[in-house]
Design a protein around this motif. Structure first.
Motif, short mmCIF file in Angstrom:
data_model
loop_
_atom_site.label_atom_id
_atom_site.label_comp_id
_atom_site.label_asym_id
_atom_site.label_seq_id
_atom_site.Cartn_x
_atom_site.Cartn_y
_atom_site.Cartn_z
N ARG A 155 0.62 -1.13 -0.09
CA ARG A 155 0.11 0.18 -0.07
C ARG A 155 0.88 1.21 -0.03
N ALA A 156 0.63 2.14 -0.91
CA ALA A 156 1.50 3.23 -0.89
C ALA A 156 1.45 4.15 0.17
N GLU A 181 10.66 3.00 2.03
CA GLU A 181 10.44 4.48 2.14
C GLU A 181 9.23 4.88 1.35
N PHE A 182 8.55 4.19 0.56
CA PHE A 182 7.39 4.34 -0.16
C PHE A 182 6.20 3.74 0.03
N TRP A 183 6.32 2.34 0.27
CA TRP A 183 5.46 1.36 0.50
C TRP A 183 5.41 0.85 1.89
N PHE A 240 -3.77 3.12 -2.38
CA PHE A 240 -3.66 2.70 -3.49
C PHE A 240 -2.86 1.37 -3.33
N TYR A 241 -3.10 0.25 -3.92
CA TYR A 241 -2.43 -0.99 -3.46
C TYR A 241 -1.98 -1.56 -4.63
N ILE A 242 -0.66 -2.27 -4.60
CA ILE A 242 -0.17 -3.19 -5.69
C ILE A 242 -0.17 -4.70 -5.28
#
Length: 360
Positions: free
Chosen positions: A211-212, A231-233, A250-252
């Motif tokens: 997740r962002a 650092e970002f996710w 927002f998810y990957i």
């Protein structure tokens, strides 16, 4: 007689030679993909108040004065800030034949950064759609959703696919193709395309996605493998095969099925059902011929899912169908396939962030 279908790399090169695809600078290495053309940012980004379309009979350049706030010079690199909307004239323009139309989409790495990038044209009434016979410029509308990004002239955030006629496979044709070429691992769910589901029970790990994070630094899109994912996710883990999506997040994630695109076909990702309502899958949607194809270095490749949750928290469960692939015929087999000696970043992939982040 010209063949119906998606135009391959060799046909796109012919369009450049004939002046049907025009460029302000010579084509870059790797810009022409097996079934699409990467589009490059021009020299200036216009910060605009809101997203807009030209509208029938109107030009983007004439409407820009209504929305422009200021200009940003991209030649030396500039930051596009999270939450802002920018309009960038592209280095490519078109003089399409009367029987060739086009559709645009964000590149894979662009979508995985939640970098909303859409193509608009003069006279356009919808995003990412270019009618047959269009003569005119191309523009990228860019809205960074999760991360601010550093961009430069010549960067490639979106891509365009050209087709002649109607070549989308019916469900009956898709079933027949699956019987011959096995398009997905497991059972094929075919209804208005080939359905695929989310994997929330991966083998050997409870890591199911990312997740962002809401407050991060800038990502320079030229820096490959340079950033620490932490650092970002935020890692998303699950031991019971389900997760709760947070509104606005927002998810990957990754598909449960390994996907195969035979060389004679191309595909595009589309949402499964609008009635599901609480989330959307799909920001970068082109799958090239050869994706997951054994002869091109693949053995089926997972589809990475870019997921945004809407108004209410939503429970997503393992095996839930979340998207579909629309297959269509190529006009002819491309001279080069995805992954076959062209440094494709995501052949044979599983759950994977964009190429800007260090692996594992």
């Amino acid at each position: 007689m010209d063949r119906i279908g998606v135009l391959p790399v060799q046909a796109l090169q012919g369009m450049v030679t004939r002046g049907e695809i025009l460029t302000d600078a010579p084509l870059a290495e790797g810009q022409v993909q097996p079934a699409s053309l990467d589009l490059r940012l021009g020299k200036t980004a216009y910060r605009v108040r809101a997203s807009f379309l030209a509208g029938a009979g109107r030009k983007i350049a004439d409407r820009l004065a209504e929305f422009e706030m200021h200009q940003v010079d991209l030649t030396g690199g500039a930051v596009l800030e999270k939450g802002c909307v920018y309009l960038v004239p592209l280095l490519e323009s078109l003089a399409l034949p009367h029987d060739v139309q086009a559709v645009a989409n964000a590149k894979s790495s662009t979508g995985r950064l939640d970098l909303l990038t859409r193509t608009i044209i003069d006279g356009g009434t919808e995003f990412d759609r270019i009618p047959a016979g269009y003569h005119g410029p191309l523009y990228a509308e860019i809205c960074p959703r999760s991360f601010s990004v550093l961009v430069r002239t010549g960067m490639r955030l979106n891509q365009i696919r050209f087709r002649r006629g109607q070549s989308i496979l019916t469900d009956a044709e898709l079933r027949s193709l699956h019987d011959r070429s096995r398009l997905v691992s497991g059972e094929a769910v075919i209804s208005d395309g080939l359905g695929f589901s989310v994997d929330l029970r991966p083998e050997g790990t409870d890591l199911v996605g990312w997740r962002a994070k809401p407050h991060t630094g800038v990502i320079d899109l030229d820096r490959i493998g340079a950033y620490d994912p932490a650092e970002f996710w935020e890692e998303i883990r699950s031991r019971d095969g389900k997760i709760i999506l947070d509104p606005g997040a927002f998810y990957i994630l990754v598909s449960r099925e390994a996907v195969h695109i035979p060389p004679e076909y191309a595909a595009e990702m589309a949402p499964y059902l609008a009635m599901v309502g609480e989330f959307r899958v799909h920001y970068a949607g082109f799958f090239d011929p050869g994706f997951g194809h054994a002869a091109a270095g693949g053995s089926g490749s997972r589809g990475v899912l870019e997921v945004r949750c809407h108004e209410a928290p939503f429970v997503l469960e393992h095996g839930q169908v979340v998207g579909r692939l629309i297959y269509e015929r190529m006009a002819e087999v491309p001279e080069t396939l995805y992954g076959a000696g062209i440094a494709s970043n995501y052949q044979g992939q599983g759950l994977k962030l964009s190429k800007h982040f260090r692996a594992g």
